[in-house]
Design an enzyme around this catalytic site. Structure first.
Site, mmCIF file in Angstrom:
data_model
loop_
_atom_site.group_PDB
_atom_site.id
_atom_site.type_symbol
_atom_site.label_atom_id
_atom_site.label_comp_id
_atom_site.label_asym_id
_atom_site.label_seq_id
_atom_site.Cartn_x
_atom_site.Cartn_y
_atom_site.Cartn_z
ATOM 1 N N ASN A 9 -6.848 -0.183 5.606
ATOM 2 C CA ASN A 9 -6.948 -1.524 4.995
ATOM 3 C C ASN A 9 -6.105 -2.279 6.049
ATOM 4 O O ASN A 9 -4.859 -2.161 6.007
ATOM 5 C CB ASN A 9 -6.218 -1.513 3.609
ATOM 6 C CG ASN A 9 -5.665 -2.933 3.132
ATOM 7 O OD1 ASN A 9 -6.269 -3.794 3.851
ATOM 8 N ND2 ASN A 9 -5.335 -3.054 2.060
ATOM 9 N N LYS A 11 -5.233 -5.352 6.133
ATOM 10 C CA LYS A 11 -4.552 -6.389 5.514
ATOM 11 C C LYS A 11 -4.806 -7.783 6.241
ATOM 12 O O LYS A 11 -5.816 -7.708 7.123
ATOM 13 C CB LYS A 11 -2.930 -6.084 5.330
ATOM 14 C CG LYS A 11 -2.863 -4.631 4.617
ATOM 15 C CD LYS A 11 -1.684 -4.459 4.128
ATOM 16 C CE LYS A 11 -1.690 -3.099 3.208
ATOM 17 N NZ LYS A 11 -0.401 -2.844 2.683
ATOM 18 N N HIS A 94 -6.067 -5.029 -4.889
ATOM 19 C CA HIS A 94 -4.957 -4.521 -4.370
ATOM 20 C C HIS A 94 -3.711 -4.896 -4.958
ATOM 21 O O HIS A 94 -3.644 -6.353 -5.234
ATOM 22 C CB HIS A 94 -4.941 -4.668 -2.896
ATOM 23 C CG HIS A 94 -4.074 -3.899 -1.950
ATOM 24 N ND1 HIS A 94 -2.615 -4.400 -1.856
ATOM 25 C CD2 HIS A 94 -4.112 -2.851 -1.270
ATOM 26 C CE1 HIS A 94 -2.288 -3.518 -1.046
ATOM 27 N NE2 HIS A 94 -3.011 -2.587 -0.690
ATOM 28 N N GLU A 96 -1.047 -6.174 -3.769
ATOM 29 C CA GLU A 96 -0.523 -7.376 -3.131
ATOM 30 C C GLU A 96 -1.439 -8.615 -3.642
ATOM 31 O O GLU A 96 -0.931 -9.828 -3.724
ATOM 32 C CB GLU A 96 -0.801 -7.432 -1.523
ATOM 33 C CG GLU A 96 0.318 -6.590 -0.977
ATOM 34 C CD GLU A 96 -0.468 -5.598 0.346
ATOM 35 O OE1 GLU A 96 -1.385 -6.064 1.095
ATOM 36 O OE2 GLU A 96 0.271 -4.663 0.714
ATOM 37 N N GLU A 166 -2.236 3.596 -5.449
ATOM 38 C CA GLU A 166 -1.173 3.186 -4.627
ATOM 39 C C GLU A 166 0.103 2.788 -5.430
ATOM 40 O O GLU A 166 0.036 1.499 -5.762
ATOM 41 C CB GLU A 166 -1.673 2.056 -3.790
ATOM 42 C CG GLU A 166 -3.000 2.251 -3.031
ATOM 43 C CD GLU A 166 -3.030 1.476 -1.875
ATOM 44 O OE1 GLU A 166 -3.185 1.841 -0.655
ATOM 45 O OE2 GLU A 166 -3.124 0.096 -2.033
ATOM 46 N N GLY A 172 4.090 0.274 2.368
ATOM 47 C CA GLY A 172 4.655 -0.435 3.485
ATOM 48 C C GLY A 172 6.343 -0.195 3.585
ATOM 49 O O GLY A 172 6.981 -0.966 4.192
ATOM 50 N N SER A 212 2.319 4.459 2.610
ATOM 51 C CA SER A 212 2.994 5.131 3.678
ATOM 52 C C SER A 212 2.308 6.422 4.337
ATOM 53 O O SER A 212 3.085 7.247 4.519
ATOM 54 C CB SER A 212 4.366 5.150 3.568
ATOM 55 O OG SER A 212 4.913 3.963 3.099
ATOM 56 N N GLY A 233 -2.557 1.674 5.144
ATOM 57 C CA GLY A 233 -2.125 0.392 5.625
ATOM 58 C C GLY A 233 -1.693 0.414 7.231
ATOM 59 O O GLY A 233 -2.700 0.422 8.164
HETATM 60 P P1 13P Z 1 0.984 1.221 3.767
HETATM 61 O O1 13P Z 1 0.025 2.468 4.386
HETATM 62 O O2 13P Z 1 1.262 0.324 5.059
HETATM 63 O O3 13P Z 1 1.933 1.730 3.271
HETATM 64 O O4 13P Z 1 -0.110 0.230 2.991
HETATM 65 C C1 13P Z 1 -0.760 1.020 2.164
HETATM 66 C C2 13P Z 1 -1.742 0.092 1.427
HETATM 67 O O5 13P Z 1 -1.373 -0.774 0.628
HETATM 68 C C3 13P Z 1 -3.271 0.352 1.845
HETATM 69 O O6 13P Z 1 -3.774 -0.264 0.898
#
Ligand code: 13P
Length: 247
Positions: A9, A11, A94, A96, A166, A172, A212, A233
């Protein structure tokens, strides 16, 4: 035997030019025999990335879409637009988007249904906050999210859905869920799918872990019985992604 599925992803990262550089760097480093590989890229990168991935088995995914066919929805993108551009997967709900863009269980369900009807594979995201984990309501909360997301989805349709677990506190932050924590929730997700449909469907649905994930923890996480790959991510923007896919 479920085939693993590992999705990056991206983002809101990578301009079209930068996207092409990343794709050229990664496309020969990932082995698509053992796992399905998906790059979920920003909307503006979809067309050049699909083009750059021709001749590979890497699929392209979107990070969001609207649940209506078309109309006066400024700034939105439709399933038909994504499909014509060559998209096969779409991330739905997601955390976010739930946090910053008012995505609710209801819109997640509408989007999932619409994606499925159109022939896109939704990657439906669920996961708890740190507060919910500390209150020990993670499994109850995630079960509700899964039930809401799959409302009116038939058993036949559900087989092809991907669920991404997640935990929000792991996204993150560099703090990964332990493989036991991730397995516990992924097993609960499979169990609730079995309750909604049957064991057969539960056995087929692929459940990813995200939060992560990196080259050092992927192998252990993905070796757990109910974890069928990852939604990655930050590490999907680096060479590390090759290591994660080929874990
Ligand atoms: P990270 O791998 O940066 O923690 O992000 C995970 C994520 O939100 C994937 O959709």
């Amino acid at each position: 035997m479920r085939k693993k599925i590992i999705a990056g992803n991206w983002k809101m990262n990578k301009t079209p030019k930068e996207a092409l550089e990343l794709v050229h760097n990664l496309k020969n480093k990932v082995d698509t025999d053992k796992a399905d590989v998906v790059f979920c890229v920003p909307a503006i990168d979809i067309i050049p990335v699909v083009d750059a991935l021709k001749g590979t088995n890497i699929s392209v995914g979107a990070q969001n879409m609207h649940f209506k066919d078309n109309g006066a929805f400024t700034g939105e993108i439709s399933a038909d637009m994504l499909i014509e551009a060559g998209v096969k997967y779409v991330i739905i709900g997601h955390s976010e988007r739930r946090q910053y863009f008012n995505e609710t269980d209801e819109t997640v369900n509408k989007k999932a249904l619409h994606a499925i009807e159109k022939g896109l594979t939704p990657i439906i995201c669920v996961g708890e906050t740190l507060e919910q984990r500390e209150k020990a309501i993670t499994v109850d909360f995630v079960r509700i999210q899964v039930r809401s997301a799959l409302k009116d989805v038939s058993a036949e349709q559900a087989r092809h859905v991907v669920i991404a677990y997640e935990p929000i506190w792991a996204i993150g932050t560099g703090v990964t869920a332990t493989s036991e924590q991730a397995q516990e929730v992924c097993a609960a997700i499979r169990e609730v799918i079995g309750e909604i449909y049957n064991d057969d469907v539960a056995d087929e649905v692929r459940i990813q872990y995200g939060g992560s994930v990196n080259g050092s923890n992927a192998a252990e996480l993905f070796s757990m019985p109910d974890i069928d790959g990852g939604l990655v991510g930050g590490a999907s923007l680096k060479d590390d992604f090759g290591g994660i896919v080929n874990y």
